[in-house]
Every structure is written in structure tokens, then in C-alpha cells.
Design a protein around this motif. Structure first.
Motif, PDB file in Angstrom:
ATOM      1  N   ALA A 136      15.710  13.816  14.244  1.00  0.00           N
ATOM      2  CA  ALA A 136      15.897  13.613  13.118  1.00  0.00           C
ATOM      3  C   ALA A 136      15.016  12.252  12.959  1.00  0.00           C
ATOM      4  O   ALA A 136      14.490  11.851  13.205  1.00  0.00           O
ATOM      5  CB  ALA A 136      17.386  13.356  12.772  1.00  0.00           C
ATOM      6  N   TYR A 137      14.633  11.898  11.253  1.00  0.00           N
ATOM      7  CA  TYR A 137      13.547  11.315  11.336  1.00  0.00           C
ATOM      8  C   TYR A 137      12.410  11.070  11.339  1.00  0.00           C
ATOM      9  O   TYR A 137      11.975   9.676  11.182  1.00  0.00           O
ATOM     10  CB  TYR A 137      14.763  10.106  11.014  1.00  0.00           C
ATOM     11  N   ARG A 138      11.484  12.038  11.609  1.00  0.00           N
ATOM     12  CA  ARG A 138      10.333  12.406  12.549  1.00  0.00           C
ATOM     13  C   ARG A 138       9.526  13.391  11.575  1.00  0.00           C
ATOM     14  O   ARG A 138      10.136  14.535  11.435  1.00  0.00           O
ATOM     15  CB  ARG A 138      10.815  12.583  13.796  1.00  0.00           C
ATOM     16  N   PRO A 139       8.807  12.076  10.700  1.00  0.00           N
ATOM     17  CA  PRO A 139       8.403  12.951   9.432  1.00  0.00           C
ATOM     18  C   PRO A 139       6.350  13.932  10.367  1.00  0.00           C
ATOM     19  O   PRO A 139       6.238  13.385  11.097  1.00  0.00           O
ATOM     20  CB  PRO A 139       7.362  12.087   8.000  1.00  0.00           C
ATOM     21  N   GLU A 140       6.332  14.973  10.229  1.00  0.00           N
ATOM     22  CA  GLU A 140       5.510  15.785  10.395  1.00  0.00           C
ATOM     23  C   GLU A 140       4.278  15.051  10.669  1.00  0.00           C
ATOM     24  O   GLU A 140       3.345  14.838  11.254  1.00  0.00           O
ATOM     25  CB  GLU A 140       5.654  17.295  10.307  1.00  0.00           C
ATOM     26  N   TYR A 141       3.713  14.920   9.224  1.00  0.00           N
ATOM     27  CA  TYR A 141       2.740  14.120   8.039  1.00  0.00           C
ATOM     28  C   TYR A 141       2.872  12.959   8.306  1.00  0.00           C
ATOM     29  O   TYR A 141       3.817  12.993   6.872  1.00  0.00           O
ATOM     30  CB  TYR A 141       2.305  15.100   7.540  1.00  0.00           C
ATOM     31  N   SER A 142       1.579  11.923   8.026  1.00  0.00           N
ATOM     32  CA  SER A 142       2.126  10.894   7.508  1.00  0.00           C
ATOM     33  C   SER A 142       0.727   9.580   7.076  1.00  0.00           C
ATOM     34  O   SER A 142      -0.436  10.429   8.855  1.00  0.00           O
ATOM     35  CB  SER A 142       3.182   9.188   8.154  1.00  0.00           C
ATOM     36  N   GLY A 143       0.483   9.382   6.254  1.00  0.00           N
ATOM     37  CA  GLY A 143      -0.816   8.556   7.037  1.00  0.00           C
ATOM     38  C   GLY A 143      -1.099   8.184   5.610  1.00  0.00           C
ATOM     39  O   GLY A 143       0.360   7.463   4.800  1.00  0.00           O
ATOM     40  N   GLY A 144      -2.297   6.761   5.160  1.00  0.00           N
ATOM     41  CA  GLY A 144      -2.551   6.404   3.777  1.00  0.00           C
ATOM     42  C   GLY A 144      -3.755   5.910   4.388  1.00  0.00           C
ATOM     43  O   GLY A 144      -4.300   5.736   5.097  1.00  0.00           O
ATOM     44  N   PHE A 145      -4.030   5.044   2.730  1.00  0.00           N
ATOM     45  CA  PHE A 145      -5.195   4.295   2.495  1.00  0.00           C
ATOM     46  C   PHE A 145      -4.632   2.715   2.363  1.00  0.00           C
ATOM     47  O   PHE A 145      -4.050   2.227   1.871  1.00  0.00           O
ATOM     48  CB  PHE A 145      -6.206   5.286   1.618  1.00  0.00           C
ATOM     49  N   GLY A 146      -6.138   1.948   2.161  1.00  0.00           N
ATOM     50  CA  GLY A 146      -6.324   0.793   1.566  1.00  0.00           C
ATOM     51  C   GLY A 146      -7.683   0.343   1.478  1.00  0.00           C
ATOM     52  O   GLY A 146      -8.736   0.724   1.670  1.00  0.00           O
ATOM     53  N   ALA A 147      -8.028  -1.327   0.422  1.00  0.00           N
ATOM     54  CA  ALA A 147      -8.845  -1.209   0.334  1.00  0.00           C
ATOM     55  C   ALA A 147      -9.181  -2.528  -0.501  1.00  0.00           C
ATOM     56  O   ALA A 147      -7.663  -3.126  -0.966  1.00  0.00           O
ATOM     57  CB  ALA A 147      -9.889  -0.086  -0.923  1.00  0.00           C
ATOM     58  N   ASP A 148      -9.864  -4.055   0.232  1.00  0.00           N
ATOM     59  CA  ASP A 148      -9.913  -4.803  -0.116  1.00  0.00           C
ATOM     60  C   ASP A 148     -11.310  -5.295  -0.573  1.00  0.00           C
ATOM     61  O   ASP A 148     -12.055  -4.999   0.380  1.00  0.00           O
ATOM     62  CB  ASP A 148      -9.508  -5.424   1.223  1.00  0.00           C
ATOM     63  N   LEU A 149     -11.575  -5.789  -1.992  1.00  0.00           N
ATOM     64  CA  LEU A 149     -12.276  -6.161  -2.687  1.00  0.00           C
ATOM     65  C   LEU A 149     -12.368  -7.953  -2.420  1.00  0.00           C
ATOM     66  O   LEU A 149     -11.599  -8.242  -3.055  1.00  0.00           O
ATOM     67  CB  LEU A 149     -12.716  -5.553  -3.917  1.00  0.00           C
ATOM     68  N   THR A 150     -13.422  -8.061  -2.593  1.00  0.00           N
ATOM     69  CA  THR A 150     -13.736  -9.721  -2.428  1.00  0.00           C
ATOM     70  C   THR A 150     -15.110 -10.136  -3.506  1.00  0.00           C
ATOM     71  O   THR A 150     -15.893 -10.410  -3.044  1.00  0.00           O
ATOM     72  CB  THR A 150     -14.166 -10.494  -0.924  1.00  0.00           C
ATOM     73  N   LEU A 151     -14.283 -10.732  -4.367  1.00  0.00           N
ATOM     74  CA  LEU A 151     -15.072 -11.590  -5.781  1.00  0.00           C
ATOM     75  C   LEU A 151     -14.943 -12.748  -5.644  1.00  0.00           C
ATOM     76  O   LEU A 151     -14.309 -13.542  -6.701  1.00  0.00           O
ATOM     77  CB  LEU A 151     -14.767 -11.228  -6.998  1.00  0.00           C
ATOM     78  N   GLY A 152     -16.148 -13.683  -4.903  1.00  0.00           N
ATOM     79  CA  GLY A 152     -15.794 -14.854  -4.981  1.00  0.00           C
ATOM     80  C   GLY A 152     -14.430 -15.473  -4.570  1.00  0.00           C
ATOM     81  O   GLY A 152     -14.388 -15.240  -3.437  1.00  0.00           O
ATOM     82  N   ARG A 153     -13.582 -16.151  -4.784  1.00  0.00           N
ATOM     83  CA  ARG A 153     -12.611 -16.828  -4.600  1.00  0.00           C
ATOM     84  C   ARG A 153     -11.632 -15.381  -4.451  1.00  0.00           C
ATOM     85  O   ARG A 153      -9.900 -16.249  -4.666  1.00  0.00           O
ATOM     86  CB  ARG A 153     -12.089 -17.810  -5.414  1.00  0.00           C
ATOM     87  N   TRP A 154     -11.568 -14.093  -5.718  1.00  0.00           N
ATOM     88  CA  TRP A 154     -10.512 -13.152  -6.202  1.00  0.00           C
ATOM     89  C   TRP A 154     -10.651 -12.748  -4.586  1.00  0.00           C
ATOM     90  O   TRP A 154     -11.706 -11.821  -4.363  1.00  0.00           O
ATOM     91  CB  TRP A 154     -10.932 -12.563  -7.056  1.00  0.00           C
ATOM     92  N   ILE A 155      -9.328 -12.168  -4.339  1.00  0.00           N
ATOM     93  CA  ILE A 155      -9.105 -10.956  -3.343  1.00  0.00           C
ATOM     94  C   ILE A 155      -8.520  -9.769  -3.759  1.00  0.00           C
ATOM     95  O   ILE A 155      -7.287  -9.953  -4.139  1.00  0.00           O
ATOM     96  CB  ILE A 155      -8.625 -11.150  -2.245  1.00  0.00           C
ATOM     97  N   ILE A 156      -9.411  -8.625  -3.877  1.00  0.00           N
ATOM     98  CA  ILE A 156      -8.282  -7.802  -5.210  1.00  0.00           C
ATOM     99  C   ILE A 156      -7.566  -6.739  -3.714  1.00  0.00           C
ATOM    100  O   ILE A 156      -8.649  -6.145  -3.244  1.00  0.00           O
ATOM    101  CB  ILE A 156      -8.621  -7.027  -6.044  1.00  0.00           C
ATOM    102  N   HIS A 157      -6.838  -5.893  -3.766  1.00  0.00           N
ATOM    103  CA  HIS A 157      -6.136  -5.036  -2.389  1.00  0.00           C
ATOM    104  C   HIS A 157      -5.582  -3.930  -3.377  1.00  0.00           C
ATOM    105  O   HIS A 157      -4.871  -4.010  -4.576  1.00  0.00           O
ATOM    106  CB  HIS A 157      -5.516  -5.808  -1.878  1.00  0.00           C
ATOM    107  N   GLY A 158      -5.419  -3.071  -2.740  1.00  0.00           N
ATOM    108  CA  GLY A 158      -4.521  -1.969  -3.129  1.00  0.00           C
ATOM    109  C   GLY A 158      -4.661  -0.467  -2.092  1.00  0.00           C
ATOM    110  O   GLY A 158      -5.221  -0.866  -0.801  1.00  0.00           O
ATOM    111  N   ASP A 159      -3.270  -0.472  -2.001  1.00  0.00           N
ATOM    112  CA  ASP A 159      -3.215   0.770  -0.862  1.00  0.00           C
ATOM    113  C   ASP A 159      -1.881   1.050  -1.202  1.00  0.00           C
ATOM    114  O   ASP A 159      -1.393   1.358  -2.487  1.00  0.00           O
ATOM    115  CB  ASP A 159      -2.468  -0.216   0.580  1.00  0.00           C
ATOM    116  N   GLY A 160      -1.629   2.524  -0.335  1.00  0.00           N
ATOM    117  CA  GLY A 160      -0.842   4.418  -0.358  1.00  0.00           C
ATOM    118  C   GLY A 160      -0.705   4.120   0.378  1.00  0.00           C
ATOM    119  O   GLY A 160      -0.855   4.505   1.714  1.00  0.00           O
ATOM    120  N   ARG A 161       0.495   4.746   0.833  1.00  0.00           N
ATOM    121  CA  ARG A 161       0.622   5.247   1.752  1.00  0.00           C
ATOM    122  C   ARG A 161       2.700   6.620   1.372  1.00  0.00           C
ATOM    123  O   ARG A 161       2.627   6.675   0.310  1.00  0.00           O
ATOM    124  CB  ARG A 161       2.527   3.770   2.049  1.00  0.00           C
ATOM    125  N   TYR A 162       1.922   7.611   2.358  1.00  0.00           N
ATOM    126  CA  TYR A 162       1.757   9.251   2.286  1.00  0.00           C
ATOM    127  C   TYR A 162       3.549   9.338   3.590  1.00  0.00           C
ATOM    128  O   TYR A 162       3.327   8.682   4.660  1.00  0.00           O
ATOM    129  CB  TYR A 162       0.971   9.840   2.282  1.00  0.00           C
TER     130      TYR A 162
END
Length: 367
Positions: free
Chosen positions: A273-299
Motif C-alpha cells: 500500500a501507498y507505494r507509487p509506481e512512478y514519482s519525480g520532479g524538477f526544480g530551478a534556481d536563478l540568481t540575479l544579484g541579491r535575488w534568488i528565484i526558485h520554482g519546482d514541481g513534484r509528480y
């Protein structure tokens, strides 16, 4: 020569109170009371010391102490007052056999005591080899054993509070054992821009801790469960990860395929029970001077086997998150994080809806 030592001390406190005045209005529910209280503490300390014996031998030793204590009421529904003490020592030797070949030999001894009850212990060995035939390529192979003692909730659960399903406590529940753990993998870093890792694994369990329906054994007309040890189980699959650097942009991606089976004799349904057959994800970090923009997704793919509610198995889902950080000063960081940005309604356990869109605002200071 002692290279370094590290000590981590932690305290986790959890308090839960569930009030349900309406339950008292139902005939026969008076014994449940007006409120369910669970007050839990986890206290621990991990000390690790690294010692180098020459240029080709590194010894890692340590001690791991954890104490779990729960006070809960009423004890006819939840766990009562319980305490589990776990003490462990570990030793690992990293040996450079050749310039391109490294071996790791290690072991961990756990002693787990339920106050007023049973004591469990195990010595868990580990062996690993890493071969680097080129500067951008490393091949690894690992073998080991592991041990997990049951938690207080698994030993003394009496009712699943989300749906009211009855459980029979099992203080005789023993530890689950990872009898054989195998892994082979390859890591390829053709440049500073790309890092790719692919691994295959196989885990063979004995006495896996699992929920088992026992209504037929008890002859009840309603559903009753008990947490028990399965004879054997198998989890095997493949996992991959990719990391890349493109100037100010860093990206990551991962994917896992899992085949999880109950291999006990006479089992009608071989899925865990509760063991997914497929799982995954992605992420990205962009550094612009003092700013850090992050995004991610999970499947996670659809769950094919569940406890308690077979017609309400969680569907597959994608969840997307984002964050923004600003370096206000040398030691000061401001941040805002948005979780589940698309406000997706999803569940990881049947009948337990995960949070919708929510925001976290933070200030961090480094000393």
C-alpha cells in the motif's frame, strides 16, 4: 590525528487536540469523551567524530541517542502514556585501495527498549565500493542490512481518528528488517555544467511493519485492523537524477520507478500500500544579484493499493511551488514561498486532503 567532530542535539514537541462535541450526541459514544489529546516529545543527540589514519584511511565513529515520549488520553482511543529509548553506536572505515578505487566498511548497532515492555536490538553491516575509471565517471556498488523498530503509534494504535476505523493494539509487534539491500549506480559528470546519476536498487524485507485487516479472524461485522509484521516484502526499481549549471541558472530533475510487492506466502494481493509506481520532479534556481528565484514541481502516479478505503485511492498529481529570496544584508535574508501555487486538491493518504495554496514569509539571520 582527529580531523573533526560534530554533535547535533534536537528536541521535537508535538501537541494535538481534537474536540468533537457532536460525538457525545451519538448513543454509545459517551466513553469517547469530549476531547482527544496527544502530547509527544522526541529528544535526541548525535555525536560523530572523524579520524584520519594516514592518507588512505578515514574512520568515522559516533553515538546516536533518541527518546520518544507520548502522553495521550483517553487511553481507550489513543496510545496512553508510552516511552521508547533507542541507543546506537556506529563505525565506518573509508579505505582508498587505489587512486581509482575506494572501499567502505561499516556497521551500526541499535538497542531499542520499550519502557515496561520488550527490547529489540540488531547489528547492521554495510559494504560499498566506488570505482572511478575516469575523472568524469564513477561506478558504485553497495550492500547492507538495516533495522527499524516499531513506533509508539504502530504498537498501540486503537482507532484511526480520520475515519473511526478500529484497531487492535499489538505490543508484541517486532522490528522490521531490511535483510538484503543492493544498489549499483553510475555517476557521470562530463563537465561542470552537467551531473547525471542513474542507480538500480533491490531491498528484501523480513517482518515488514504493515496494516492487516483481521475482521474475519475476530468474526466482527465491522472493519478491524491490526499493525503486524509481514513474512517478507520486496522493493526494487530504478532512480535517476540530473543536475545542471548554466551561469546563474541551476536546474535539477529526478525520476523513480518502484516495484513494491508483498512476497509473503498465500498473499492474495501482492501490492504494498501507498507505494507509487512512478514519482519525480524538477526544480530551478536563478540568481540575479541579491535575488534568488526558485520554482519546482513534484509528480506522483496514482496509488494502486491503500489501507482502509480501497475505493478512495489517491489519484496521480502534479504540485508546483515557488519562492523568492532577497539578500537584505550580509547576514540577513528575506523570503516568500508559495506552496501548491495552482491550488491543486490532492491526497497522499486516502481521506487526508493535503493543504491548498498557502504562503510562507520568512526572515533568516546567520551568525
Amino acid at each position: 590525528l582527529v580531523d573533526g567532530k560534530e554533535a547535533v542535539t534536537f528536541l521535537v514537541h508535538v501537541k494535538e487536540a481534537i474536540e468533537d462535541p457532536q460525538r457525545l450526541l451519538l448513543p454509545g459514544n459517551e466513553l469517547y469523551g469530549l476531547q482527544t489529546n496527544i502530547d509527544g516529545d522526541k529528544i535526541g543527540n548525535i555525536i560523530q567524530m572523524d579520524t584520519r589514519l594516514g592518507e588512505r584511511n578515514r574512520i568515522v565513529t559516533g553515538v546516536d541517542v533518541q527518546i520518544d515520549y507520548v502522553q495521550s488520553a483517553p487511553d481507550t482511543i489513543v496510545y496512553g502514556d508510552r516511552q521508547i529509548n533507542n541507543y546506537a553506536v556506529f563505525l565506518q572505515d573509508d579505505i582508498t585501495l587505489l587512486n581509482s578505487l575506494t572501499a567502505t566498511l561499516g556497521g551500526r548497532y541499535d538497542w531499542n527498549h520499550l519502557v515496561g515492555g520488550r527490547t529489540l536490538d540488531q547489528l547492521s553491516p554495510k559494504v560499498a565500493m566506488v570505482w572511478a575509471p575516469a575523472t568524469d565517471l564513477a561506478v558504485r556498488a553497495l550492500y547492507g542490512k538495516a533495522f527499524r523498530a516499531p513506533t509508539i503509534a504502530e504498537l498501540y494504535l486503537q482507532e484511526e481518528l480520520g475515519g473511526g476505523v478500529a484497531f487492535v493494539p499489538n505490543p508484541d509487534l517486532t522490528a522490521e528488517h531490511l535483510e538484503n539491500s543492493y544498489e549499483v549506480g553510475v555517476r557521470w559528470t562530463p563537465s561542470r555544467l552537467v551531473d547525471l546519476d542513474v542507480a538500480a536498487f533491490r531491498y528484501e524485507y523480513e517482518d515488514l511493519i504493515y496494516w492487516v485487516e483481521i475482521s474475519a479472524e475476530l468474526g466482527t461485522s465491522y472493519t478491524v485492523y491490526q499493525v503486524r509484521n509481514l513474512n517478507s516484502a520486496l522493493m526494487q526499481g530504478v532512480e535517476t537524477s540530473l543536475r545542471s549549471h548554466w551561469g546563474a541558472l541551476t536546474t535539477t530533475a529526478n525520476f523513480t520507478y518502484l516495484d513494491a510487492q508483498d512476497t509473503s506466502p498465500g498473499r492474495e494481493d501482492d501490492l504494498l500500500a501507498y507505494r507509487p509506481e512512478y514519482s519525480g520532479g524538477f526544480g530551478a534556481d536563478l540568481t540575479l544579484g541579491r535575488w534568488i528565484i526558485h520554482g519546482d514541481g513534484r509528480y506522483r502516479s496514482q496509488i494502486k493499493e491503500v489501507f482502509l478505503y480501497p475505493r478512495q485511492a489517491p489519484d496521480e498529481y502534479w504540485v508546483f511551488n515557488g519562492a523568492l529570496q532577497y539578500q537584505l544584508a550580509r547576514n540577513w535574508m528575506l523570503s516568500v514561498k508559495g506552496n501548491n501555487l495552482l491550488d491543486r486538491q490532492y491526497e497522499e493518504l486516502a481521506r487526508y486532503r493535503m493543504p491548498g495554496r498557502n504562503w510562507l514569509f520568512g526572515v533568516s539571520v546567520a551568525f
